[in-house]
Design a protein around this motif. Structure first.
Motif, PDB file in Angstrom:
ATOM      1  N   ASP A  17       0.841  -1.195   0.000  1.00  0.00           N
ATOM      2  CA  ASP A  17       0.000   0.000   0.000  1.00  0.00           C
ATOM      3  C   ASP A  17       0.881   1.252   0.000  1.00  0.00           C
ATOM      4  O   ASP A  17       2.104   1.162  -0.127  1.00  0.00           O
ATOM      5  CB  ASP A  17      -0.975  -0.022   1.187  1.00  0.00           C
ATOM      6  CG  ASP A  17      -0.291   0.154   2.543  1.00  0.00           C
ATOM      7  OD1 ASP A  17       0.931   0.441   2.593  1.00  0.00           O
ATOM      8  OD2 ASP A  17      -0.982   0.005   3.562  1.00  0.00           O
ATOM      9  N   GLN A  18       0.257   2.406   0.199  1.00  0.00           N
ATOM     10  CA  GLN A  18       0.976   3.682   0.138  1.00  0.00           C
ATOM     11  C   GLN A  18       2.009   3.830   1.254  1.00  0.00           C
ATOM     12  O   GLN A  18       2.885   4.669   1.181  1.00  0.00           O
ATOM     13  CB  GLN A  18      -0.001   4.867   0.132  1.00  0.00           C
ATOM     14  CG  GLN A  18      -0.832   5.060   1.397  1.00  0.00           C
ATOM     15  CD  GLN A  18      -2.170   4.351   1.342  1.00  0.00           C
ATOM     16  OE1 GLN A  18      -2.264   3.252   0.817  1.00  0.00           O
ATOM     17  NE2 GLN A  18      -3.203   4.976   1.907  1.00  0.00           N
ATOM     18  N   HIS A  23      -0.552  -6.106   1.660  1.00  0.00           N
ATOM     19  CA  HIS A  23      -1.921  -6.571   1.917  1.00  0.00           C
ATOM     20  C   HIS A  23      -2.172  -7.801   1.073  1.00  0.00           C
ATOM     21  O   HIS A  23      -1.856  -7.813  -0.114  1.00  0.00           O
ATOM     22  CB  HIS A  23      -2.944  -5.486   1.520  1.00  0.00           C
ATOM     23  CG  HIS A  23      -2.883  -4.287   2.390  1.00  0.00           C
ATOM     24  ND1 HIS A  23      -3.783  -4.041   3.386  1.00  0.00           N
ATOM     25  CD2 HIS A  23      -1.989  -3.256   2.421  1.00  0.00           C
ATOM     26  CE1 HIS A  23      -3.463  -2.904   3.990  1.00  0.00           C
ATOM     27  NE2 HIS A  23      -2.380  -2.414   3.428  1.00  0.00           N
ATOM     28  N   LEU A  68     -10.201  -1.457  -0.653  1.00  0.00           N
ATOM     29  CA  LEU A  68      -8.847  -1.506  -1.203  1.00  0.00           C
ATOM     30  C   LEU A  68      -8.903  -0.959  -2.625  1.00  0.00           C
ATOM     31  O   LEU A  68      -9.627  -1.484  -3.468  1.00  0.00           O
ATOM     32  CB  LEU A  68      -8.326  -2.950  -1.237  1.00  0.00           C
ATOM     33  CG  LEU A  68      -8.288  -3.712   0.086  1.00  0.00           C
ATOM     34  CD1 LEU A  68      -7.934  -5.179  -0.152  1.00  0.00           C
ATOM     35  CD2 LEU A  68      -7.304  -3.079   1.062  1.00  0.00           C
ATOM     36  N   VAL A  70      -6.868  -0.201  -6.178  1.00  0.00           N
ATOM     37  CA  VAL A  70      -5.710  -0.747  -6.895  1.00  0.00           C
ATOM     38  C   VAL A  70      -5.523   0.003  -8.203  1.00  0.00           C
ATOM     39  O   VAL A  70      -6.474   0.180  -8.967  1.00  0.00           O
ATOM     40  CB  VAL A  70      -5.898  -2.249  -7.243  1.00  0.00           C
ATOM     41  CG1 VAL A  70      -4.660  -2.791  -7.957  1.00  0.00           C
ATOM     42  CG2 VAL A  70      -6.202  -3.079  -6.010  1.00  0.00           C
ATOM     43  N   VAL A  75       4.068   2.971  -5.230  1.00  0.00           N
ATOM     44  CA  VAL A  75       3.817   3.288  -3.822  1.00  0.00           C
ATOM     45  C   VAL A  75       3.942   4.791  -3.560  1.00  0.00           C
ATOM     46  O   VAL A  75       3.104   5.379  -2.875  1.00  0.00           O
ATOM     47  CB  VAL A  75       4.784   2.477  -2.917  1.00  0.00           C
ATOM     48  CG1 VAL A  75       4.748   2.957  -1.477  1.00  0.00           C
ATOM     49  CG2 VAL A  75       4.451   0.988  -2.992  1.00  0.00           C
ATOM     50  N   HIS A  78       0.955   6.669  -4.852  1.00  0.00           N
ATOM     51  CA  HIS A  78      -0.182   6.403  -3.961  1.00  0.00           C
ATOM     52  C   HIS A  78      -0.069   7.223  -2.678  1.00  0.00           C
ATOM     53  O   HIS A  78      -1.060   7.733  -2.172  1.00  0.00           O
ATOM     54  CB  HIS A  78      -0.243   4.916  -3.586  1.00  0.00           C
ATOM     55  CG  HIS A  78      -0.820   4.039  -4.656  1.00  0.00           C
ATOM     56  ND1 HIS A  78      -1.519   4.520  -5.744  1.00  0.00           N
ATOM     57  CD2 HIS A  78      -0.815   2.694  -4.791  1.00  0.00           C
ATOM     58  CE1 HIS A  78      -1.923   3.493  -6.483  1.00  0.00           C
ATOM     59  NE2 HIS A  78      -1.497   2.376  -5.932  1.00  0.00           N
ATOM     60  N   LYS A  79       1.143   7.328  -2.161  1.00  0.00           N
ATOM     61  CA  LYS A  79       1.367   8.058  -0.909  1.00  0.00           C
ATOM     62  C   LYS A  79       0.974   9.536  -1.090  1.00  0.00           C
ATOM     63  O   LYS A  79       0.253  10.097  -0.274  1.00  0.00           O
ATOM     64  CB  LYS A  79       2.830   7.918  -0.489  1.00  0.00           C
ATOM     65  CG  LYS A  79       3.121   8.411   0.919  1.00  0.00           C
ATOM     66  CD  LYS A  79       4.556   8.040   1.301  1.00  0.00           C
ATOM     67  CE  LYS A  79       4.968   8.574   2.637  1.00  0.00           C
ATOM     68  NZ  LYS A  79       4.138   8.072   3.742  1.00  0.00           N
ATOM     69  N   PRO A  90      -6.338   1.672   2.231  1.00  0.00           N
ATOM     70  CA  PRO A  90      -5.133   1.336   1.472  1.00  0.00           C
ATOM     71  C   PRO A  90      -5.315   1.497  -0.040  1.00  0.00           C
ATOM     72  O   PRO A  90      -6.340   1.113  -0.598  1.00  0.00           O
ATOM     73  CB  PRO A  90      -4.891  -0.144   1.815  1.00  0.00           C
ATOM     74  CG  PRO A  90      -5.687  -0.405   3.053  1.00  0.00           C
ATOM     75  CD  PRO A  90      -6.870   0.520   2.978  1.00  0.00           C
ATOM     76  N   LEU A  91      -4.285   2.067  -0.669  1.00  0.00           N
ATOM     77  CA  LEU A  91      -4.183   2.106  -2.126  1.00  0.00           C
ATOM     78  C   LEU A  91      -3.058   1.146  -2.481  1.00  0.00           C
ATOM     79  O   LEU A  91      -1.921   1.332  -2.035  1.00  0.00           O
ATOM     80  CB  LEU A  91      -3.839   3.518  -2.607  1.00  0.00           C
ATOM     81  CG  LEU A  91      -4.871   4.600  -2.334  1.00  0.00           C
ATOM     82  CD1 LEU A  91      -4.328   5.958  -2.761  1.00  0.00           C
ATOM     83  CD2 LEU A  91      -6.182   4.301  -3.047  1.00  0.00           C
ATOM     84  N   LEU A  92      -3.371   0.125  -3.237  1.00  0.00           N
ATOM     85  CA  LEU A  92      -2.389  -0.913  -3.532  1.00  0.00           C
ATOM     86  C   LEU A  92      -1.716  -0.667  -4.878  1.00  0.00           C
ATOM     87  O   LEU A  92      -2.370  -0.347  -5.869  1.00  0.00           O
ATOM     88  CB  LEU A  92      -3.060  -2.287  -3.508  1.00  0.00           C
ATOM     89  CG  LEU A  92      -3.830  -2.602  -2.216  1.00  0.00           C
ATOM     90  CD1 LEU A  92      -4.417  -4.003  -2.277  1.00  0.00           C
ATOM     91  CD2 LEU A  92      -2.949  -2.442  -0.993  1.00  0.00           C
TER      92      LEU A  92
END
Length: 158
Positions: A17-18, A23, A68, A70, A75, A78-79, A90-92
Motif C-alpha cells: 500500500d501507500q 496486503h 482496497l 488498486v 507506492v 499512492h502516498k 489502502p491504495l495498492l
C-alpha cells in the motif's frame, strides 16, 4: 484468463500500500472487501471516486467492509495521492499489473476519442468467504461509493 463472475473465488494477491505495507486478500477472510480498480492517481475521475469511498468509510466500516483501491501507480504516487486527499484506506500498487490482469481490469478503452489500453474502472465486492458477490464492470466515479454501500447493505440484509 477466467472471467471474474459472481460466485467465483477471488484471486488472492499480495501488494504494497501507500505506506509500503503488504496486503493479501486472504488477510481479510471473514470480512467484506470492496476491491476497486482505477486508472490513475490524482486524475479527476479517480479523485472523485477515491474521495467518495473516503466519505462513505463510516457506513462501509459499519457494514464490516474494507476498501482496497488498486492501480498500476507506484507506492510513492499512492502516498502523495492519499496524503493530498486524506484517503483513509489502502491504495495498492500493482505496477506489473498482475492483479489488475487477474481480475480482468486491463483492456481497451476510449480516452478522448482514442482507443488505448489501460486500467478499466471496475469494482468487485468480495464476501467473507473470499467469493465475488457483485461486480461493477463500468463504473461512474460520481456516487459509486454510495452505490457500493447500498449493494452491501442489500447483500447483508442490513
Amino acid at each position: 484468463m477466467p472471467a471474474m463472475e459472481v460466485g467465483t473465488l477471488a484471486p488472492d494477491f499480495a501488494l504494497p500500500d501507500q505506506e509500503g505495507r503488504t496486503h493479501r486478500l486472504s488477510d481479510y477472510r471473514g470480512r467484506w472487501v470492496v476491491l476497486y480498480f482505477y486508472p490513475k492517481d490524482d486524475t479527476p475521475g479517480c479523485t472523485k471516486e477515491a474521495c467518495g469511498f473516503r466519505d462513505q468509510m463510516g457506513s462501509l466500516k459499519a457494514l464490516d467492509a474494507v476498501v482496497l483501491g488498486v492501480s498500476a501507480d507506484d507506492v510513492e504516487s499512492h502516498k502523495r495521492f492519499a496524503e493530498k486527499y486524506g484517503l483513509n484506506f489502502p491504495l495498492l500498487a500493482d505496477p506489473e499489473r498482475k492483479v489488475i490482469g487477474a481480475y480482468g481490469a486491463w483492456g481497451k478503452k476510449n480516452l478522448y476519442g482514442k482507443e488505448v489500453e489501460g486500467v478499466l474502472r471496475q469494482t468487485f465486492l468480495i464476501d467473507p468467504e473470499g467469493r465475488i458477490a457483485k461486480v461493477w464492470r463500468k463504473v461512474s466515479p460520481e456516487g459509486h461509493a454510495l452505490e457500493v454501500a447500498e449493494a452491501l447493505k442489500a447483500l447483508r440484509g442490513a
